[in-house]
Design an enzyme around this catalytic site. Structure first.
Site, mmCIF file in Angstrom:
data_model
loop_
_atom_site.group_PDB
_atom_site.id
_atom_site.type_symbol
_atom_site.label_atom_id
_atom_site.label_comp_id
_atom_site.label_asym_id
_atom_site.label_seq_id
_atom_site.Cartn_x
_atom_site.Cartn_y
_atom_site.Cartn_z
ATOM 1 N N LYS A 22 0.840 -1.216 0.000
ATOM 2 C CA LYS A 22 0.000 0.000 0.000
ATOM 3 C C LYS A 22 0.871 1.262 0.000
ATOM 4 O O LYS A 22 0.651 2.187 -0.772
ATOM 5 C CB LYS A 22 -0.907 -0.020 1.239
ATOM 6 C CG LYS A 22 -1.523 1.325 1.557
ATOM 7 C CD LYS A 22 -2.327 1.313 2.840
ATOM 8 C CE LYS A 22 -1.545 1.487 4.112
ATOM 9 N NZ LYS A 22 -1.221 2.846 4.536
ATOM 10 N N ASN A 23 1.884 1.278 0.876
ATOM 11 C CA ASN A 23 2.654 2.516 1.039
ATOM 12 C C ASN A 23 3.637 2.780 -0.094
ATOM 13 O O ASN A 23 4.276 3.832 -0.137
ATOM 14 C CB ASN A 23 3.375 2.513 2.398
ATOM 15 C CG ASN A 23 2.381 2.705 3.541
ATOM 16 O OD1 ASN A 23 1.207 3.013 3.299
ATOM 17 N ND2 ASN A 23 2.838 2.511 4.771
ATOM 18 N N CYS A 116 -4.310 12.593 13.471
ATOM 19 C CA CYS A 116 -4.961 11.288 13.333
ATOM 20 C C CYS A 116 -4.725 10.474 14.593
ATOM 21 O O CYS A 116 -4.096 10.947 15.539
ATOM 22 C CB CYS A 116 -4.487 10.561 12.085
ATOM 23 S SG CYS A 116 -2.925 9.751 12.280
ATOM 24 N N ARG A 121 1.034 14.428 13.414
ATOM 25 C CA ARG A 121 1.462 14.254 12.026
ATOM 26 C C ARG A 121 1.388 15.543 11.189
ATOM 27 O O ARG A 121 0.652 15.634 10.200
ATOM 28 C CB ARG A 121 0.677 13.106 11.371
ATOM 29 C CG ARG A 121 0.809 11.827 12.154
ATOM 30 C CD ARG A 121 0.118 10.683 11.512
ATOM 31 N NE ARG A 121 0.835 10.197 10.339
ATOM 32 C CZ ARG A 121 0.373 9.241 9.539
ATOM 33 N NH1 ARG A 121 -0.796 8.688 9.776
ATOM 34 N NH2 ARG A 121 1.072 8.834 8.510
ATOM 35 N N ASP A 307 5.421 0.678 11.959
ATOM 36 C CA ASP A 307 4.210 0.016 11.470
ATOM 37 C C ASP A 307 4.112 -1.445 11.916
ATOM 38 O O ASP A 307 3.121 -2.113 11.635
ATOM 39 C CB ASP A 307 4.137 0.090 9.933
ATOM 40 C CG ASP A 307 3.876 1.502 9.445
ATOM 41 O OD1 ASP A 307 3.537 2.366 10.272
ATOM 42 O OD2 ASP A 307 4.036 1.751 8.236
ATOM 43 N N ARG A 399 -8.577 -0.514 5.136
ATOM 44 C CA ARG A 399 -7.797 0.521 4.463
ATOM 45 C C ARG A 399 -6.458 -0.018 3.962
ATOM 46 O O ARG A 399 -5.905 0.503 2.997
ATOM 47 C CB ARG A 399 -7.529 1.686 5.420
ATOM 48 C CG ARG A 399 -8.763 2.484 5.728
ATOM 49 C CD ARG A 399 -8.420 3.674 6.561
ATOM 50 N NE ARG A 399 -7.332 4.431 5.931
ATOM 51 C CZ ARG A 399 -6.796 5.515 6.427
ATOM 52 N NH1 ARG A 399 -7.214 6.000 7.561
ATOM 53 N NH2 ARG A 399 -5.813 6.137 5.792
#
Ligand code: EPZ
Length: 420
Positions: A22-23, A116, A121, A307, A399
């Site tokens: 995803k990233n 968030c 952030r 992560d 997500r």
């Protein structure tokens, strides 16, 4: 609202295919804005964040043809440079369109992402770097309004702190700027390397790829023509399945994975007692009967990724002894602690440190997901817990994890998606 019902205590076996990252896919999709020719991306993960960014490209006037793992994007037709709040508020990574829109169209408006669940952030370093490249930036009505009437020009950017998104935004902005941009203290994640290689595939000269100092020779606003791009394997998804093997005492195989990208994760799993076998395209993890405790400090790549912090906390929860986990990147990334404690874990927090006293067993409970990786830690805890766990608010998982329950069920987990 959907939730996951998991009956814990089953050993996993077999193989699981790792999806595209995803990233990595997000900056690659944002980079499509730098081109006015159709561009094909393959090995996309089938997750909500990817669909959100493709929707934003569509709203800007780009033409997107998307099916599961492939997208073809034609951004010759972009007719808006405004990234609206409705999209950016769903996904912070939308800020990645700022650099490409500004460098190609000389002006843009992008909604401020705001805070968030894992921390404030801010995007101050993105904005400061763009200003150093000649942009005039104002914050008005919750939007970043940026313009560079003469186009962006190359500059020397020294990031105070390593920022993944900031490095990506500036690489993209620099690729169509006038002259050379040097980024000092650049992020070195595999996702950054993939973005650099994509931009190099369009003939742009970039030196220092994979190091902390990058120099990008801009095209002076000539749009780029990319070669097709295959997204690299998701190292965090891979790490999460390795943890699923570890926490359930199982032997499982990960396929389509890049072991070089997850060395820090593999090292920690080995120190906890797992045996790891690396082959050309696969990794086998054999978990020990009892996990050993661990000491972890999160840091930028190639260090231990933030992560993966929550998932390792879940496995440390049933290790024999006390583990210490320090979160250095985000100030509020411990929301999973109280939920893991609801499963019977014994975790204490002090500032950025968590002390995890390993317990003999976890027990099923109702828990609530708070962010993407915290959610996966709860699923891991549930796989090892006695009885049934319901994980609520799993839209966070959707997500970023491609078919999590399907892949775990294929490995033998008792996991089903249900509706409230
Ligand atoms: C990327 O976020 C990832 N997201 C995150 O993954 C990941 O946790 C993070 O990098 C760190 O590895 C994507 O790639 C889409 P940063 P990013 O800029 O780019 C501070 C997941 O679960 N900072 O490297 O937003 C910031 O607050 C997600 O998949 C500033 O102070 O992270 C943080 O403390 C979550 N000012 C630190 O730097 C800025 O202008 C690192 O953030 C920018 C960042």
């Amino acid at each position: 609202m959907d939730y996951l019902e998991i009956e814990g205590g089953y050993e996993l076996k077999g193989a699981v295919k790792i999806s595209g990252a995803k990233n990595s896919a997000l900056p690659v999709i944002a980079a499509s804005i730098l081109s006015d020719k159709p561009f094909e991306i393959t090995n996309l993960p089938n997750v909500v964040d990817i669909r959100t960014l493709l929707k934003l490209i569509d709203m800007l006037g780009g033409k997107v043809v998307h099916s599961n793992t492939t997208a073809t994007i034609d951004n010759s037709s972009i007719n808006s440079t405004k990234a609206v709040y409705e999209i950016v508020s769903q996904m912070r990574a939308s800020i990645l369109v700022l650099g490409p829109l500004l460098t190609r169209f000389k002006h843009c408006e992008v909604s401020l992402p705001g805070g968030c669940a894992i921390g404030q952030r801010p995007i101050d370093m993105h904005l400061k770097a763009l200003e150093a490249m000649g942009a005039k930036i104002e914050i008005q009505g919750g939007y970043v309004k940026a313009e560079a009437p003469k186009g962006l020009k190359g500059a020397k950017i020294i990031f105070d702190k390593i920022t993944v998104g900031g490095t990506e935004n500036i690489i993209m902005a620099a690729s169509m700027a006038k002259g050379a941009t040097t980024i000092v203290n650049a992020a070195k994640e595999p996702e950054i390397v993939q973005l650099c290689e994509l931009i190099q595939s369009a003939g742009v000269e970039i030196t220092g790829v994979g190091t902390s100092e990058l120099t990008i020779m801009g095209t002076d606003r000539k749009p780029l023509e990319f070669q097709p791009c295959k997204i690299i394997p998701d190292r965090i998804e891979a790490g999460t399945y390795l943890c699923a093997g570890a926490i359930t005492g199982s032997t499982i195989i990960l396929e389509d994975v890049e072991s070089n990208h997850i060395k820090a994760i593999l090292d920690k799993l080995e120190s906890m007692g797992s045996t790891i076998k690396i082959e050309a395209n696969s990794i086998t993890i054999k978990a020990p009967k009892k996990l050993k405790p661990i000491s972890i400090t999160t840091s930028e790549y190639p260090g231990f990724p933030t992560d993966m912090q929550a998932q390792f906390m879940a496995i440390a929860a049933i290790a024999q002894g006390e583990s210490i986990i320090e979160e250095r990147l985000f100030e509020n990334r411990f929301m999973h602690v109280s939920e893991l404690n609801r499963l019977g874990a014994d975790i204490w927090l002090k500032g950025s440190l968590a002390a995890v006293h390993g317990v003999k067993e976890l027990n099923g409970a109702d828990v609530m997901a708070t962010d993407l990786r915290a959610s996966s830690a709860l699923v891991l805890g549930a796989l090892a817990a006695n009885g049934t766990t319901k994980v609520r608010r799993i839209y966070h998982l959707d997500r970023g994890y491609d078919n999590l329950e399907g892949k775990l069920a294929q490995l033998g987990a008792k996991i089903v998606r249900k509706k409230e």
